[in-house]
Design a protein around this motif. Sequence first.
Motif, PDB file in Angstrom:
ATOM      1  N   GLY A 196      -8.995   4.814 -14.546  1.00 16.96           N
ATOM      2  CA  GLY A 196      -8.508   5.385 -13.162  1.00 16.96           C
ATOM      3  C   GLY A 196      -8.399   4.300 -12.181  1.00 16.96           C
ATOM      4  O   GLY A 196      -8.230   4.827 -11.030  1.00 16.96           O
ATOM      5  N   LEU A 197      -8.049   3.145 -12.608  1.00 21.33           N
ATOM      6  CA  LEU A 197      -7.860   2.033 -11.649  1.00 21.33           C
ATOM      7  C   LEU A 197      -6.951   2.530 -10.817  1.00 21.33           C
ATOM      8  O   LEU A 197      -5.757   2.624 -11.211  1.00 21.33           O
ATOM      9  CB  LEU A 197      -7.409   0.837 -12.257  1.00 21.33           C
ATOM     10  CG  LEU A 197      -7.442  -0.531 -11.353  1.00 21.33           C
ATOM     11  CD1 LEU A 197      -8.517  -0.995 -11.035  1.00 21.33           C
ATOM     12  CD2 LEU A 197      -6.360  -1.501 -12.079  1.00 21.33           C
ATOM     13  N   GLY A 198      -6.949   2.420  -9.377  1.00 24.39           N
ATOM     14  CA  GLY A 198      -5.701   2.793  -8.545  1.00 24.39           C
ATOM     15  C   GLY A 198      -5.941   4.140  -7.924  1.00 24.39           C
ATOM     16  O   GLY A 198      -5.235   4.455  -6.946  1.00 24.39           O
ATOM     17  N   ALA A 253     -13.064  16.748  -8.196  1.00 24.15           N
ATOM     18  CA  ALA A 253     -12.548  15.250  -8.683  1.00 24.15           C
ATOM     19  C   ALA A 253     -12.416  14.223  -7.601  1.00 24.15           C
ATOM     20  O   ALA A 253     -12.202  14.596  -6.475  1.00 24.15           O
ATOM     21  CB  ALA A 253     -11.195  16.070  -9.107  1.00 24.15           C
ATOM     22  N   ASP A 254     -12.676  13.229  -8.006  1.00 20.36           N
ATOM     23  CA  ASP A 254     -12.694  12.128  -7.134  1.00 20.36           C
ATOM     24  C   ASP A 254     -12.294  10.774  -7.929  1.00 20.36           C
ATOM     25  O   ASP A 254     -12.295  11.069  -9.055  1.00 20.36           O
ATOM     26  CB  ASP A 254     -13.529  11.958  -5.991  1.00 20.36           C
ATOM     27  CG  ASP A 254     -14.999  11.603  -6.783  1.00 20.36           C
ATOM     28  OD1 ASP A 254     -14.911  11.190  -7.825  1.00 20.36           O
ATOM     29  OD2 ASP A 254     -16.120  11.795  -6.056  1.00 20.36           O
ATOM     30  N   ARG A 255     -12.270   9.453  -7.335  1.00 18.94           N
ATOM     31  CA  ARG A 255     -12.007   8.319  -8.190  1.00 18.94           C
ATOM     32  C   ARG A 255     -12.995   8.027  -9.138  1.00 18.94           C
ATOM     33  O   ARG A 255     -12.805   7.352 -10.066  1.00 18.94           O
ATOM     34  CB  ARG A 255     -11.645   7.129  -7.347  1.00 18.94           C
ATOM     35  CG  ARG A 255     -12.893   6.826  -6.434  1.00 18.94           C
ATOM     36  CD  ARG A 255     -12.468   6.076  -5.281  1.00 18.94           C
ATOM     37  NE  ARG A 255     -11.575   4.984  -5.342  1.00 18.94           N
ATOM     38  CZ  ARG A 255     -11.285   4.276  -4.146  1.00 18.94           C
ATOM     39  NH1 ARG A 255     -11.532   4.486  -3.306  1.00 18.94           N
ATOM     40  NH2 ARG A 255     -10.531   2.934  -4.743  1.00 18.94           N
ATOM     41  N   ALA A 303       0.839  -1.232   0.009  1.00 20.15           N
ATOM     42  CA  ALA A 303      -0.088   0.066   0.038  1.00 20.15           C
ATOM     43  C   ALA A 303       0.926   1.324   0.019  1.00 20.15           C
ATOM     44  O   ALA A 303       0.584   2.310  -0.564  1.00 20.15           O
ATOM     45  CB  ALA A 303      -0.964   0.007   1.204  1.00 20.15           C
ATOM     46  N   GLY A 304       1.752   0.987   0.614  1.00 20.44           N
ATOM     47  CA  GLY A 304       2.903   2.468   0.864  1.00 20.44           C
ATOM     48  C   GLY A 304       3.466   2.689  -0.514  1.00 20.44           C
ATOM     49  O   GLY A 304       3.564   3.975  -0.910  1.00 20.44           O
ATOM     50  N   TRP A 305       3.675   1.938  -1.233  1.00 15.02           N
ATOM     51  CA  TRP A 305       4.467   2.116  -2.513  1.00 15.02           C
ATOM     52  C   TRP A 305       3.420   2.018  -3.955  1.00 15.02           C
ATOM     53  O   TRP A 305       3.794   2.446  -5.042  1.00 15.02           O
ATOM     54  CB  TRP A 305       5.458   1.115  -2.817  1.00 15.02           C
ATOM     55  CG  TRP A 305       6.800   1.561  -2.071  1.00 15.02           C
ATOM     56  CD1 TRP A 305       6.860   2.612  -1.208  1.00 15.02           C
ATOM     57  CD2 TRP A 305       8.217   1.213  -2.506  1.00 15.02           C
ATOM     58  NE1 TRP A 305       8.149   2.961  -0.741  1.00 15.02           N
ATOM     59  CE2 TRP A 305       8.978   1.794  -1.649  1.00 15.02           C
ATOM     60  CE3 TRP A 305       8.691   0.302  -3.406  1.00 15.02           C
ATOM     61  CZ2 TRP A 305      10.217   1.584  -1.722  1.00 15.02           C
ATOM     62  CZ3 TRP A 305       9.846   0.118  -3.291  1.00 15.02           C
ATOM     63  CH2 TRP A 305      10.802   0.854  -2.402  1.00 15.02           C
ATOM     64  N   ASP A 306       2.231   1.663  -3.737  1.00 14.80           N
ATOM     65  CA  ASP A 306       1.363   1.096  -4.694  1.00 14.80           C
ATOM     66  C   ASP A 306       0.707   2.537  -5.191  1.00 14.80           C
ATOM     67  O   ASP A 306      -0.591   2.767  -5.040  1.00 14.80           O
ATOM     68  CB  ASP A 306       0.301   0.198  -4.491  1.00 14.80           C
ATOM     69  CG  ASP A 306      -0.323  -0.568  -5.679  1.00 14.80           C
ATOM     70  OD1 ASP A 306       0.066   0.017  -6.770  1.00 14.80           O
ATOM     71  OD2 ASP A 306      -1.486  -1.115  -5.448  1.00 14.80           O
ATOM     72  N   ILE A 307       1.293   3.468  -5.797  1.00 17.49           N
ATOM     73  CA  ILE A 307       0.703   4.687  -5.995  1.00 17.49           C
ATOM     74  C   ILE A 307       0.046   5.027  -7.305  1.00 17.49           C
ATOM     75  O   ILE A 307      -0.419   6.065  -7.612  1.00 17.49           O
ATOM     76  CB  ILE A 307       1.826   5.791  -5.861  1.00 17.49           C
ATOM     77  CG1 ILE A 307       2.840   5.591  -6.787  1.00 17.49           C
ATOM     78  CG2 ILE A 307       2.399   6.073  -4.337  1.00 17.49           C
ATOM     79  CD1 ILE A 307       3.915   6.670  -6.872  1.00 17.49           C
ATOM     80  N   ASP A 308       0.237   4.018  -8.255  1.00 17.87           N
ATOM     81  CA  ASP A 308      -0.096   4.155  -9.706  1.00 17.87           C
ATOM     82  C   ASP A 308      -1.776   4.265  -9.996  1.00 17.87           C
ATOM     83  O   ASP A 308      -2.339   3.635  -9.332  1.00 17.87           O
ATOM     84  CB  ASP A 308       0.381   3.282 -10.587  1.00 17.87           C
ATOM     85  CG  ASP A 308       0.116   1.843 -10.242  1.00 17.87           C
ATOM     86  OD1 ASP A 308      -1.093   1.291 -10.796  1.00 17.87           O
ATOM     87  OD2 ASP A 308       0.731   1.392  -9.231  1.00 17.87           O
ATOM     88  N   ALA A 309      -2.177   5.264 -10.576  1.00 17.47           N
ATOM     89  CA  ALA A 309      -3.496   5.473 -11.059  1.00 17.47           C
ATOM     90  C   ALA A 309      -3.609   5.288 -12.597  1.00 17.47           C
ATOM     91  O   ALA A 309      -2.737   5.960 -13.405  1.00 17.47           O
ATOM     92  CB  ALA A 309      -4.229   6.709 -10.748  1.00 17.47           C
ATOM     93  N   ARG A 310      -4.167   4.172 -13.151  1.00 16.41           N
ATOM     94  CA  ARG A 310      -4.383   4.086 -14.654  1.00 16.41           C
ATOM     95  C   ARG A 310      -5.002   5.082 -15.527  1.00 16.41           C
ATOM     96  O   ARG A 310      -6.068   5.553 -15.030  1.00 16.41           O
ATOM     97  CB  ARG A 310      -4.890   2.724 -14.693  1.00 16.41           C
ATOM     98  CG  ARG A 310      -4.348   2.156 -15.808  1.00 16.41           C
ATOM     99  CD  ARG A 310      -4.660   0.571 -15.997  1.00 16.41           C
ATOM    100  NE  ARG A 310      -5.896  -0.138 -15.965  1.00 16.41           N
ATOM    101  CZ  ARG A 310      -6.157  -1.284 -15.903  1.00 16.41           C
ATOM    102  NH1 ARG A 310      -5.168  -2.075 -15.822  1.00 16.41           N
ATOM    103  NH2 ARG A 310      -7.386  -1.595 -15.650  1.00 16.41           N
TER     104      ARG A 310
END
Lengths: 429, 222
Positions: free
Chosen positions: B52-54, B157-159, B41-48
């Motif tokens: 918008g996955l992630g 703006a949100d997910r 969780a600490g490093w999993d920063i990508d948003a596709r």
Amino acid sequence: MSVLPKPAGVSAQQLGRRSFLGLGAALTGGLALGLKPGNAAEPVPAFPPADPPWSQALGPGVVDRPYGRPADFEAGVIRRNVPWLTAGTQSSISFSPLQDLHGIITPNGLFFERHHAGRPDIDPDQHRLMIHGLVERPLILTMKDIVRFPQVTRIHFIECPANGGMEWRASQINSLQFNHGMISCAEWTGVRLSTLLEEVGIKKEAKWVLVEGADGAHMNRSLPLDKCLDDCLVVYAQNGEALRPEQGYPLRLVVPGWEGNVNIKWLRRIKLGDKPWYSREETSKYTDLMPDGTSRGFTWLIDAKSVITFPCPEKPLAGPSLYEIRGLAWTGNGKVKRVDVSTDGGVNWQTARLHEPVLSKALTKFTLPWQWDGQPALLQSRVIDETGYVQPTIADLRKQRGSNSVYHNNSIQTWQVKPDGSVFDVQLA
Amino acid sequence: MFSSRKLSLLLGIAAAAGAFASAAEPGHFGYGKTATPAEIAGWDIDARGDDGLGLPPGKGTVERGTEVFADQCAACHGTFGEGEGRFPKLVGGAGTLKNDRPELTVGSYWPFAPTLFDYINRAMPMPAPHTLSADDVYALTAYILNLNDLVPSEFVADRDSLPKVKMPNRDHFIWTDPRPDTTSKPCMNACADPASVKIMSTAEGNGLTPRTTGPLDTMQPK
């Protein structure tokens, strides 16, 4: 207290002192070697019949320089940048001095740099590589873990796809270093990416791989899984020693034959997914805008390219004589098959000699003897790779892509040689 | 005929080679440790980008984005994203992509809005990347989209909302490489009329080349 013998002979001592001072002045003041500032005296000859001072003295011993460095006389052979090109040096590029390099391997200190958030200085004990996403068992590896995996060593070039990008519209920069120096080549040692991916277990939905750096840009790109399993390397060594910080210490990705940007430096995370991520670096940047307003994305391949490295603007000719034209060729599609050289702007060509080793996705050296008669000449080189692809002219490329696509300018370079031996970057009709 | 000693030596070599062949089974080498959910969780920063996955929880308004931008971003990108000096413009360029001098910005060029969240989150503000809260990154994303007239000023703006923003240039990318797109032939002799060989441009004397000897150049544009 010195155990060293005194230099024999007063004249040698004076000679040594004089040229030592001369060198000091040259290095600090940027003056011509051997000339003392404000002194009309001629430099003292150190060649026959004179016995030079360094032949009549005792030099510094071993470990005088525990980590060696080039001769002081080579101080000008350095990576250089184009200060007006970028807002600052942290997201910028520097160029390798190809005009002063003689082989297919780039010395580690001269390997071109491309950073997006400056160069991080990473403690290898604190560095981790995380592999997760669509895998059986997400893994965290230390550098010590990574070095234990079976080693592979390969020689590959890395080229920024923006190499030559300043020349799409017209000749702009009169220099080999600045027009072609965003390529370097090294011997890389590490572990196959496929070994690491098999170790974590690839889930069958996985098709794409996100690779990410530990720099402030958290630089990230998407790669197709097939390429990762084919020939990508996770490396910790460059030309036999630890990677340089500028090239990703302690760990980087090498994606043979593909554009530099995907060769993620300071590699810290690998994530498997079912689709590409469309990161900023593969949408806003590293995409190629065409004249009809569409853009090409995921143009990873480095097409075949070659360039004459001697003569060049930095290394002109010194009068009519027999010369050896020298150059480098490369292709992301495997091996270089042939290089032809023209001295008349592409009307007639001669096949150059390729020098061993000719390696896949590595720089290849070529030479051709040339009797220069002192007449104006237009020098070109043209590579053909093992797929039969022929390096295009800039006119051919523009016909297909216009002049706003920034990346992947692999066109034939033309060097104009003037009767005085000077060399200029030109483009032909 | 092998002596039993020779045979066991051979088998030993074969076993060692097998152990170092490529890992067929996951966990073959057993090096490293399993990553915990918290570590990931600490490093999993990508948003596709495309879906918008992630994208993380949180939200941000254009109004909040105006404040954060003035504080954290305007020094380089200008108060309204117009770009200071050679720092990138974040607005403008709409309809210029076919021009002789196109202007590529978030508004005119970027295909996907979640990529904007992802990039600000990972790389900006340049002097202190990845230090802003998810709410602030959402707010900045909303502000920059609004500056480009792509969302109204009341946009949040949100997910869920970001993947729905249709970027003007979204459908103008081709994601399969059409190269090779040139088909030159390696002609050797009399390949062109010598009279047609003309220099169209030269870099001689145009004052753009930094020096390639001596100390580093500091040349700036005129």
